[in-house]
Design an enzyme around this catalytic site. Sequence first.
Site, mmCIF file in Angstrom:
data_model
loop_
_atom_site.group_PDB
_atom_site.id
_atom_site.type_symbol
_atom_site.label_atom_id
_atom_site.label_comp_id
_atom_site.label_asym_id
_atom_site.label_seq_id
_atom_site.Cartn_x
_atom_site.Cartn_y
_atom_site.Cartn_z
ATOM 1 N N GLU A 142 -1.493 -7.391 7.318
ATOM 2 C CA GLU A 142 -0.116 -7.356 7.838
ATOM 3 C C GLU A 142 0.001 -8.291 9.054
ATOM 4 O OE1 GLU A 142 3.662 -5.388 7.536
ATOM 5 O OE2 GLU A 142 2.729 -7.364 7.377
ATOM 6 N N HIS B 91 0.839 -1.209 0.000
ATOM 7 C CA HIS B 91 0.000 0.000 0.000
ATOM 8 C C HIS B 91 0.875 1.262 0.000
ATOM 9 C CE1 HIS B 91 1.221 0.796 4.102
ATOM 10 N NE2 HIS B 91 1.119 -0.494 4.282
HETATM 11 O O1 LIG Z 1 4.599 -1.229 10.683
HETATM 12 C C1 LIG Z 1 4.333 -2.420 10.381
HETATM 13 O O2 LIG Z 1 3.473 -3.113 10.906
HETATM 14 C C2 LIG Z 1 5.112 -3.025 9.251
HETATM 15 O O3 LIG Z 1 6.432 -3.041 9.515
HETATM 16 C C3 LIG Z 1 4.810 -2.258 7.960
HETATM 17 O O4 LIG Z 1 3.469 -2.462 7.749
HETATM 18 P P1 LIG Z 1 2.784 -1.862 6.434
HETATM 19 O O5 LIG Z 1 3.429 -2.478 5.217
HETATM 20 O O6 LIG Z 1 1.340 -2.232 6.577
HETATM 21 O O7 LIG Z 1 3.046 -0.379 6.467
#
Ligand SMILES: O=C(O)[C@H](O)COP(=O)(O)O
Length: 215
Positions: free
Chosen positions: A82, A9
């Site tokens: 995530e 994203h």
């Molecule tokens: O901050 C987090 O959880 C990951 O390291 C990055 O998450 P994202 O790709 O959703 O920004």
Amino acid sequence: MLQVYLVRHGETQWNAERRIQGQSDSPLTDKGEQQARQVAERAKALGITHIIASDLGRTRRTAEIIADVCGCGVTLEPRLRELDMGVLERRHIESLTEEEESWRRQLVNGTADGRIPDGESMQELSDRMHAALANCLELPEGSRPMLVSHGMALGCLVSTILGLPAWAERRLRLRNCSISRIDYQQSPWLASGWVVETAGDVSHLDAPALDELQR
Ligand SMILES: O=C(O)[C@H](O)COP(=O)(O)O
């Protein structure tokens, strides 16, 4: 041969602030919106037919922008979320205690079954990402899907396709709105099944995200 495109994203407010997001959420920044528009133009040129996105706000917004330009709908897929970062979600990465940082480093430095309290292990993340990817094999012949997901989730998927264990040291950086491509193929020169064609392409973006400047 099925080509599947993977997009992280656009830059979010918490990416810019270096705040841990996990399955918590923050809105795209103006730059993140701009990145999404640039991915959308590349997606249209690629002939993307399906947009399948993590149901978190930052991925939904990125997917909506892409889908508007490509003229297709958005299918929400919670398994593309995530990694669940447990009790450390919403925390600024510089604010962690030594013990809290040790939990986070377990995920980065490769520890089998490493997890942040109340969070998910990299193996659990890998299992659900591969299950979501396998659904693409059910799409009609000639489909060209784009999955909109997250940094650790996509990094884990690509790394495990390359044969690394899910908990391997994290050494693949996927920038905001980078595009990776994986193919499902039966080439005599490559292992049958999923192969990585490209990873982390940002040639369609005209300005680095803040997280590129910070790292
Ligand atoms: O901050 C987090 O959880 C990951 O390291 C990055 O998450 P994202 O790709 O959703 O920004």
